[in-house]
Every structure is written in structure tokens, then in C-alpha cells.
Design an enzyme around this catalytic site. Structure first.
Site, mmCIF file in Angstrom:
data_model
loop_
_atom_site.group_PDB
_atom_site.id
_atom_site.type_symbol
_atom_site.label_atom_id
_atom_site.label_comp_id
_atom_site.label_asym_id
_atom_site.label_seq_id
_atom_site.Cartn_x
_atom_site.Cartn_y
_atom_site.Cartn_z
ATOM 1 N N ASP A 193 -8.466 -7.083 1.275
ATOM 2 C CA ASP A 193 -7.538 -7.152 2.405
ATOM 3 C C ASP A 193 -8.197 -6.536 3.626
ATOM 4 O OD1 ASP A 193 -6.015 -4.413 3.415
ATOM 5 O OD2 ASP A 193 -6.910 -4.196 1.435
ATOM 6 N N ASP B 114 0.856 -1.175 0.000
ATOM 7 C CA ASP B 114 0.000 0.000 0.000
ATOM 8 C C ASP B 114 0.897 1.232 0.000
ATOM 9 O OD1 ASP B 114 -2.057 1.756 0.196
ATOM 10 O OD2 ASP B 114 -2.829 1.033 2.106
#
Length: 372
Positions: free
Chosen positions: A265, A92
Site C-alpha cells: 500500500d 491500519d
């Protein structure tokens, strides 16, 4: 080097089964990705993680930049070798953490300046720098640097965040140079349908290997999450993986899959495990509860995790009540296995074209009640 192939469709919904090929192996979709923020899923070894069926793990650029630093990771041979994980990885960009956790000193079109929570120093992060860090980390997938507006936020604030996100995506795309790393863009827009539509069209125009839907599960009503996913997913390219960020409950996963989402996620399964909670049969079981004290049966007879194959509810209760670290690890492994088995079951149902029937109880119009 990167390829996404769709292998099956549901005839009644937008659900699909696919295979996302990366330099470190394939990810069969739909698939839940465990979160290993600091290059570790807390309390779990890479070998144990692989045993859950995990195929792709998420790590966080913001946290790894602060500690140990991308230079140390690069010197180790990249994130895969640093953490001992030989399967696909996704990093990320850190945008969500910066805008939600950090002490921001400045945000403008250039980037953000925030205070390092570890030593108080100032750090400037731009789209270019976020990509440079992720290239040094060397994950299979890097996420574009975006501005995730809070909830609630005014339409004008969300629109400004969208414009900045799109401008930053162009800078990320221009900076990203690795052929063995895929760059994913992120759709923003808050709860405003016209902004979501506009963002989806702009992000899709960059022709990237994959696209994420961001800015969900940030405090908005769950009905808005469902609406956003149903609206945005059909607007994204059919031949690219679609990633819904921050979603990890069974109902939300099933609803998103029905809308054509491929990847998910969430920290939920491991966070619950570390607090003594097991996910069983659509419920959350607090293993501290005295009802498990003399229960010598497995958590779930059908589960393949280490906790269920080798230990009883009474033993897990004993570990949790005495704050033994093994208990937290075993419950985390169990919860991850449950999520990954759930997405595998969805995949099989889509291939058998019975997804709409088998998973009807998980859809928003169902009267069935599931707590996770």
C-alpha cells in the site's frame, strides 16, 4: 472464512501468485492496495475505484477514530456500507500516524496518550482500544497496534520498540474476538538485522492469518529497504499473506515480489495525481508542462483508465493548469490503474515463469533507471 492459497511460484526467485479469501471477496496477489485514509480515496468514488482493478483498500483507524468516530461507522452497518465499498478492506491500527504525526504526551508499556489535533483534547490509545475500534469499524483485516520507531534511531531504542510491539501484539490477540475479521501482526526492528530476525520469529509464533513488515520507508536508504525485505520475508510462514507496508514504487514492488511479498500500500499514486503528476512508462510526467498543451494523444495508449480512454494529454494539461478538480481525479485514477496493472503483469509473468526475465530491469542490480 479466511484462506490463503498459493497458485504459482517463480522458479528463479521467491515470487509467488496467491489468492487471499476474505468475507468480502478474494484478493489476487501480488496486489497493490489504494489508501483511503478517511474511508475515501481522495476525489474518487467507490465505483471509479473498482474500475481501476482495486480489490482491497486500506483505511486508517487513527483518522477514523478522530472523525467521524467508530460509533457512527458502526451505526451505518460498518465501514463497507459507510463508504459504499463491497470488496475487502484493511484498517491500519494508527500506530504509525500516532508516532509520526500526533503530539505525544506519554508513551509507556500501557499505551500512548496524545493530543487530538482537531480540538486539543487528550486521547489514550492502548492495544486493546485500537482493536476495539477496528472491530467496530468492521474491516476484513485489522492490524495490530505497534510502535514504529523513527529513522534514525539507536539500537537500544529500536529494541525497546520491538519488545513493546511484541507485548502489544499479545494484548491485541487476546482482545480480538471477531471470526469475520483477520488480525495481522507487524514485524519491526528498524535497520538492525538481528532485531528484524527476532521480531519475525516472535510475530510468526502467534499463528495469525497474515503478517506485515512495518517500519520501512520511514527515511532509511532504499538499499536498507531491499535488505530488510530480503531478510525478513523468508522468515515468515509460507502459507500466509505477507504485507509490506508503505511501499508504492514500481521498483520497490518488483524487488519485494521477488522476495516473496504479496501485498503493498502507498499514498504515492494518488498524492502525485493530486499534484498534477502522471505515472507513464516508468517516468513521472508533470502535466503542467507546456509540452502537453497541444498534445492530443492519450497519456498511455495501452492504459484502460478513464483518463486514457476518453481524454487527451492536452485536456489533462488544461484541467491541471486551471486547477479543475476533475484533473486531479483523472490523474489519480490513471496512477492507481498503472500500479494495479503492474502487479497484475507481475502475476502473469510469475504464472508463465518469466518473471525473473521480464522484470529484471526493475531489480536493484539492473543498470536500467526508473524514476518511480
Amino acid at each position: 472464512m479466511f484462506d490463503f492459497q498459493i497458485n504459482a511460484h517463480c522458479s528463479h526467485t521467491r515470487a509467488r501468485v496467491g489468492c487471499f479469501r476474505t468475507p468480502h471477496g478474494s484478493v489476487n496477489t501480488p496486489r497493490f492496495m489504494p489508501v483511503g485514509t478517511l474511508a475515501t480515496v481522495k476525489g474518487i468514488t467507490a465505483t471509479q475505484l473498482a474500475d481501476t482493478g482495486a480489490q482491497m483498500v486500506l483505511a486508517n483507524t487513527y483518522h477514523l477514530h478522530l472523525q467521524p468516530g467508530e460509533g457512527i461507522v458502526a451505526d451505518a452497518g460498518g465501514l463497507h456500507r459507510f463508504m459504499g465499498w463491497d470488496r475487502p478492506l484493511l484498517t491500519d491500527s494508527g500506530g504509525f500516524q500516532i508516532f509520526s504525526l500526533a503530539d505525544l504526551n506519554r508513551i509507556d508499556d500501557h499505551g500512548v496518550v496524545f493530543r487530538n489535533p482537531r480540538n486539543g483534547s487528550q486521547i489514550e490509545l492502548t492495544p486493546e482500544r485500537a482493536i476495539e475500534i477496528q472491530m467496530a469499524l468492521g474491516a476484513d483485516v485489522a492490524m495490530a497496534f505497534d510502535q514504529c520507531p523513527p529513522y534514525p534511531a539507536s539500537e537500544s531504542d529500536v529494541e525497546a520498540a520491538c519488545k513493546r510491539t511484541h507485548a502489544w501484539l499479545e494484548r491485541c490477540s487476546n482482545t480480538h474476538q471477531l471470526t469475520n475479521q483477520a488480525l495481522f501482526g507487524i514485524v519491526q526492528g528498524g535497520c538492525f538485522p538481528h532485531l528484524r530476525e527476532q521480531s519475525a520469529q516472535i510475530v510468526a509464533s502467534f499463528d495469525l492469518p497474515g503478517i506485515a513488515i512495518g517500519g520501512v520507508s520511514v527515511g532509511e536508504p532504499v538499499e536498507d529497504i531491499h535488505r530488510i525485505v530480503r531478510q525478513v520475508s523468508p522468515l515468515l510462514p509460507q502459507d500466509r499473506p505477507r504485507y509490506l507496508m508503505g511501499i508504492g514504487t514500481l521498483r520497490e514492488i518488483a524487488i519485494a515480489v521477488a522476495s516473496g511479498i504479496d501485498l503493498f500500500d502507498c499514498v504515492l499514486p494518488t498524492r502525485l495525481g493530486r499534484h498534477g503528476t502522471a505515472l507513464v512508462a516508468g517516468e513521472r510526467w508533470n502535466l503542467r508542462n507546456a509540452r502537453f498543451r497541444e498534445d492530443h494523444t492519450p497519456l498511455d495508449q495501452s492504459c484502460t483508465c478513464t483518463a486514457c480512454r476518453h481524454h487527451s494529454r492536452a485536456y489533462l494539461h488544461h484541467l491541471i493548469r486551471n486547477e479543475e478538480l476533475l484533473g486531479l481525479t483523472l490523474l489519480s485514477l490513471h496512477n492507481l490503474t498503472q500500479l494495479i496493472r503492474f502487479t497484475s503483469a507481475i502475476s502473469q509473468a510469475i504464472q508463465d515463469d518469466c518473471f525473473s526475465e521480464d522484470f529484471a530491469p526493475w531489480q536493484p542490480d539492473s543498470a536500467a533507471h526508473h524514476t518511480w
